[in-house]
Design an enzyme around this catalytic site. Structure first.
Site, PDB file in Angstrom:
ATOM      1  N   ARG A 252    -104.252  -9.019  37.049  1.00  0.00           N
ATOM      2  CA  ARG A 252    -104.587  -8.491  38.365  1.00  0.00           C
ATOM      3  C   ARG A 252    -103.366  -7.751  38.894  1.00  0.00           C
ATOM      4  NH1 ARG A 252    -108.991  -9.184  37.215  1.00  0.00           N
ATOM      5  NH2 ARG A 252    -110.678 -10.350  38.234  1.00  0.00           N
ATOM      6  N   GLU A 281    -106.499  -1.443  44.583  1.00  0.00           N
ATOM      7  CA  GLU A 281    -107.497  -0.598  43.922  1.00  0.00           C
ATOM      8  C   GLU A 281    -108.568  -0.156  44.900  1.00  0.00           C
ATOM      9  OE1 GLU A 281    -108.916  -3.015  40.726  1.00  0.00           O
ATOM     10  OE2 GLU A 281    -106.934  -3.217  39.841  1.00  0.00           O
ATOM     11  N   HIS A 299    -109.084  -0.136  35.929  1.00  0.00           N
ATOM     12  CA  HIS A 299    -109.633  -1.496  35.863  1.00  0.00           C
ATOM     13  C   HIS A 299    -110.893  -1.541  35.002  1.00  0.00           C
ATOM     14  CE1 HIS A 299    -109.698  -5.560  38.120  1.00  0.00           C
ATOM     15  NE2 HIS A 299    -110.258  -5.674  36.928  1.00  0.00           N
TER      16      HIS A 299
END
Lengths: 335, 335
Positions: A252, A281, A299
């Site tokens: 993450r 993000e 991602h």
């Protein structure tokens, strides 16, 4: 975080009526592709958040890309007793609060591990051997116009060999283990950090993140995001990794102190990075866009069509277990 | 083909004088980096092609990026009895003519195999998981501006999982074998084509290239370029590989019928390609530049600083053997 192409997403019909079908009601809190819709419709009566029925539904499908499971959300759907998350990470879910309220939580088990591990190795090879940078070089016509054919550019002095490198894996869960297995085939030497040593592996256990970084050429972040792992890679760790160090993050974004990472990359305090995740993000630090020593992807390490099909099946199996009065099959185990 | 950053290349002093040193003379037919120069100068008296001495020198350092060893070149240096090539491939050397004239040829043995194999896997993961394409997407700001966060773009429907795929390796020499070993760790199923089955491996041997392509999801070209392997991947092979097929080339550009490959990529008759080599380097077909389903790099699969150091040592060891009256240590074995 996991999601599917929303260009194919359809809306769940909002209905004020009581379901006419005998299929158990399922609250859907994320967009669904056609594949999801047809698979879920065959087994459940889908309920949208805006339906009055939503307050009485016992099970819900969620995703970290769209949902934050906190007391407010749980208050909104007080009947919920089962949440199935379509991704691997569960940092968007308040697990203690779920436990307190008797809400079972499942994710998709180890479905994503292989794909995320493949992706981590892909990012690492890309950064080490400058694949994306070289593709840019070729597409910009520089191979032809620079007189130093075939390998003259200063760009290429930053290429590195993977074989023989010391790789420190931060988090040796199913993803980290799959990464280690792959990198062994490339001749890398594996060390790892986890809460406890894993008795089943022969890799070197280094219980301190700074020591791990100091004894690694490459640091791969593959841990869950928790209070303990928030900014686990901080300034001290980056300094310990050092000028020749490479960092890969498929965990993450907030596992790394992002402003500090950006500063180190710009100032050459670490060599390069392959990043599939970011702290905010879909926003990424604009300074990264200008750098040649980074590979930046949105991602997507879990994403393959093959995994999508598997994820749908495992989510359905969890709901079926729940509706049959059994425990979910891939429960999230809180720390 | 192998070379080193020529931005650091220096010229060998041209001299009309007889060497004053006792070190054996060595003809240098390629540019040299500082690392090369200092290593070679410690062992040999370097002679440039423009020196009158060049016609009487017995040993020469060559590179496919700069030299074509044909009768004309051999006539120009009639005293040559030993050629050491700094790369793996020797398609630029007329081996029959060298043999006829009693000229020993050496390359750098298996020095490059691991790095080329790593690179092949890197290109494959990049193509399958769209790493370079996604980096372009992020750098172009599309992750933020497209409303289908996080994975909405139509671009991403072309992503594929590597695990479980059938990989056909064209040429199971030291490079092909190293590729196979790595891909086994990703759960791929390996088949291969070579002149003869290899008794030491358990991979499936398929002696016909069209059959190999038909039974593969991915074709990796890792063979030498010879008369037999020129355009070994032609229209029929590409058709056999089919619409879902991926092709990786780290061999030589002319192993593939390049115009046919370009046509197949444009028309969707194969899915994608990772290409480090091209038929007319450094020129590449301009149509490739516009494609999203290819990764294009400038013939750099061998290149790492670690390999550079090893290559210098192995070349020196070959010359030392030759000057000691012994056979070269890593001879090129002609077919």
């Amino acid at each position: 975080m996991y999601a599917f192409p929303s260009h194919t997403a359809a809306s769940i019909p909002t209905s004020d009526e009581t379901p006419t079908s005998d299929l158990p009601p399922l609250l859907v809190l994320r967009p669904l592709s056609d594949a999801w819709l047809s698979a879920l419709n065959a087994k459940f009566t889908l309920v949208s958040p805006s339906s009055p029925l939503s307050a009485s539904v016992h099970a819900a499908l969620i995703s970290g890309a769209y949902n934050r499971v906190d007391p407010a959300l749980l208050d909104q759907y007080p009947s919920l007793r089962c949440l199935v998350n379509t991704g691997a990470g569960v940092n968007h879910i308040n697990l203690e609060e779920c436990k307190r309220r008797g809400v079972q939580v499942a994710n998709v088990g180890e479905t994503h591990s292989k794909n995320v591990a493949d992706y981590a190795v892909g990012l690492l090879l890309d950064v080490m051997r400058r694949i994306t940078m070289s593709d840019r070089y070729v597409r910009n016509g520089l191979w032809v116009t620079r007189d130093n054919y075939p390998l003259g550019s200063k760009l290429f002095v930053q290429i590195f060999q993977l074989g023989g490198k010391r790789v420190g894996i931060v988090g040796l869960g199913s993803i980290g283990s799959a990464i280690a297995k792959r990198l062994e085939a490339f001749g890398c030497k594996i060390s790892y950090l986890s809460r406890k040593p894993k008795p089943t592996v022969s890799y070197r256990y280094i219980p301190n993140i700074c020591d791990l970084a100091a004894e690694s050429d490459i640091l791969v972040v593959s841990c869950a995001l928790t209070k303990e792992t928030h900014h686990i890679v901080n300034k001290q760790v980056l300094q310990a990794l050092g000028k020749e160090g490479i960092i890969i993050n498929i965990g993450r974004g907030a596992n790394i102190d992002e402003p500090e990472l950006v500063r180190c990359l710009i100032q050459g305090e670490i060599k390069g990075a392959g990043l599939d995740v970011f702290e905010h993000e879909p926003n990424i630090p604009k300074e990264l866009i200008e750098l040649e020593n980074v590979v930046l992807t949105p991602h997507q390490s879990v994403f393959t069509p093959e995994a999508m099909a598997e994820v749908i099946q495992i989510c359905i199996a969890n709901f079926e277990a729940f509706f049959a009065g059994k425990p979910v099959i891939t429960p999230v185990v809180a720390d």
